[in-house]
Scaffold this active site. Structure first.
Site, PDB file in Angstrom:
ATOM      1  N   GLU A  31    -176.784  -0.885  20.130  1.00  0.00           N
ATOM      2  CA  GLU A  31    -177.574  -1.347  19.685  1.00  0.00           C
ATOM      3  C   GLU A  31    -177.952  -2.954  19.194  1.00  0.00           C
ATOM      4  OE1 GLU A  31    -179.586   1.462  16.438  1.00  0.00           O
ATOM      5  OE2 GLU A  31    -177.389   2.090  16.661  1.00  0.00           O
ATOM      6  N   LYS A  93    -188.113  -5.809  14.300  1.00  0.00           N
ATOM      7  CA  LYS A  93    -186.919  -4.638  15.361  1.00  0.00           C
ATOM      8  C   LYS A  93    -187.591  -3.669  16.607  1.00  0.00           C
ATOM      9  CE  LYS A  93    -185.803  -0.232  13.366  1.00  0.00           C
ATOM     10  NZ  LYS A  93    -186.075   0.724  11.554  1.00  0.00           N
ATOM     11  N   VAL A 113    -182.869   2.628  19.090  1.00  0.00           N
ATOM     12  CA  VAL A 113    -181.834   3.585  19.189  1.00  0.00           C
ATOM     13  C   VAL A 113    -182.725   4.227  20.490  1.00  0.00           C
ATOM     14  CG1 VAL A 113    -181.090   6.172  20.086  1.00  0.00           C
ATOM     15  CG2 VAL A 113    -180.364   4.787  17.678  1.00  0.00           C
ATOM     16  N   ASP A 145    -194.413  10.998  10.254  1.00  0.00           N
ATOM     17  CA  ASP A 145    -193.450   9.974  10.230  1.00  0.00           C
ATOM     18  C   ASP A 145    -192.422  10.733  11.398  1.00  0.00           C
ATOM     19  OD1 ASP A 145    -192.156   7.646  10.828  1.00  0.00           O
ATOM     20  OD2 ASP A 145    -192.206   7.209   8.434  1.00  0.00           O
ATOM     21  N   SER A 147    -189.529   9.584  14.512  1.00  0.00           N
ATOM     22  CA  SER A 147    -188.784   8.790  14.626  1.00  0.00           C
ATOM     23  C   SER A 147    -188.991   8.953  16.463  1.00  0.00           C
ATOM     24  CB  SER A 147    -187.725   8.464  14.190  1.00  0.00           C
ATOM     25  OG  SER A 147    -186.368   7.744  15.637  1.00  0.00           O
ATOM     26  N   ASP A 149    -187.096   8.031  18.442  1.00  0.00           N
ATOM     27  CA  ASP A 149    -186.043   8.085  19.186  1.00  0.00           C
ATOM     28  C   ASP A 149    -185.606   9.997  19.444  1.00  0.00           C
ATOM     29  OD1 ASP A 149    -184.344   5.859  18.200  1.00  0.00           O
ATOM     30  OD2 ASP A 149    -183.312   6.520  16.271  1.00  0.00           O
ATOM     31  N   LYS A 166    -179.706  10.885   9.833  1.00  0.00           N
ATOM     32  CA  LYS A 166    -179.401   9.483   8.677  1.00  0.00           C
ATOM     33  C   LYS A 166    -180.391  11.351   7.949  1.00  0.00           C
ATOM     34  CE  LYS A 166    -180.514   5.369  10.549  1.00  0.00           C
ATOM     35  NZ  LYS A 166    -180.351   5.503  11.814  1.00  0.00           N
TER      36      LYS A 166
END
Length: 310
Positions: A31, A93, A113, A145, A147, A149, A166
């Site tokens: 990434e 981003k 990612v 919320d 991700s 990913d 994370k």
């Protein structure tokens, strides 16, 4: 609308990546978000270049994914890495949803990612080294919320080597989501799910794998069974670089409160939290972040190249 989409939206390859793919040599995706949103310049550039060196040392060609001038890239030149690093937070981003906008407006973007997986998958790369994966944020029951990913992991057949999920996220719910979407999650030489800065999160990995040969077989099975999604390989940071869970937990709780007070949300949330945690830990979390990135690139390269150090 231009019907010649295969040409218009093709992924541009560095000469090194193009040659490797043409000859069937090992390639791993990386990434690029770290270049502008993970750490300050020039440390960001130095870290990216070091990741490339580690990949080559362990038998694989590195393909950093990014968007430059509206063009998709898998594999960057040193000059392009330097350019993005100097631009810093001025560069978007980029998640998957951002790619059509960046292409149309001919803008730059460093990829998450999810977006890196998408770009890498277009050219057939099957192994990806990430620092960690995103997931379900705390309080997602109301904020929704989650991700992207996770969405890409559920639909792109790619093995993602990472230092777990994370710690700022809801790890338990993230693991449940991955199970629901039939995404295998394995711990490399561990039964404890790592949480980025720490070697354990308090949750177990669904399976443990102790050799790269086993991992290689899993990647082959992931592709051969056509599950429709990827494989998460949780690779804990080496003990000498891991942080104390209590220290990390205090920093995370403080960073989350600060983010809430400042109204930080969406894709700005994770970069803010990582930066704030670095401040609260006196820079220790940043050093840990770099160490785990090197560790993940090493394993991904060994896996791609079949040169495991058993």
């Amino acid at each position: 609308m231009n019907n010649n989409t295969n040409i218009r939206y093709r992924v541009h390859l560095s000469e090194e990546v193009r040659d490797a793919l043409a000859h069937g040599s090992p390639v791993i995706a990386l990434e690029s978000s770290v270049l502008c949103h993970g750490m300050p310049y020039p440390q960001s550039v130095n870290t990216a270049l070091a990741c490339e060196r580690i990949a080559r040392q362990h038998g694989a060609v590195p393909a950093i994914c990014a968007v430059i001038g509206g063009k998709l890239y898998a594999g960057l030149t040193d000059e392009q890495i330097e350019y993005l690093g100097k631009q810093g937070k001025n560069v978007e981003k980029a998640n998957c949803r951002d790619l059509p906008i960046l292409i149309a407006k001919k803008l730059d973007g460093v990829t998450t990612v999810a977006a890196s997986m998408l770009i890498a998958s277009i050219v057939g790369i099957k192994i990806f080294a990430a620092s960690s994966i995103g997931g379900i944020h705390r309080g997602a029951q109301t904020a929704m919320d989650v991700s992207s990913d996770l969405h890409e992991l559920a639909r792109i057949p790619m093995a993602v080597v990472c230092a777990g999920i994370k710690g700022v996220l809801d790890i338990e719910r993230t693991l449940e989501y991955l199970e629901t979407m039939s995404v295998p999650v394995v711990g490399f030489r561990t039964s404890d799910m790592p949480a980025f800065y720490t070697r354990t999160s308090g949750f177990k990995t669904p399976a443990r794998v102790d050799t790269i040969a086993e991992l290689s077989t899993m990647v082959d099975a992931m592709i051969g069974l056509k599950l429709g999604g990827g494989l998460v390989i949780a690779n804990p940071i080496p003990q000498e670089y891991a942080m104390e869970p209590a220290v990390v937990d205090r920093a995370i709780e403080r960073a989350l409160r600060d983010a809430d007070e400042r109204g930080v949300s969406g894709k700005a949330l994770t970069p803010y939290l990582l930066e704030r945690i670095s401040e609260l830990t006196g820079g220790q979390s940043l050093k840990t972040n770099i160490a785990l990135m090197y560790n993940n690139v090493r394993l991904a390269a060994q896996l791609a190249g079949g040169r495991g150090e058993e």
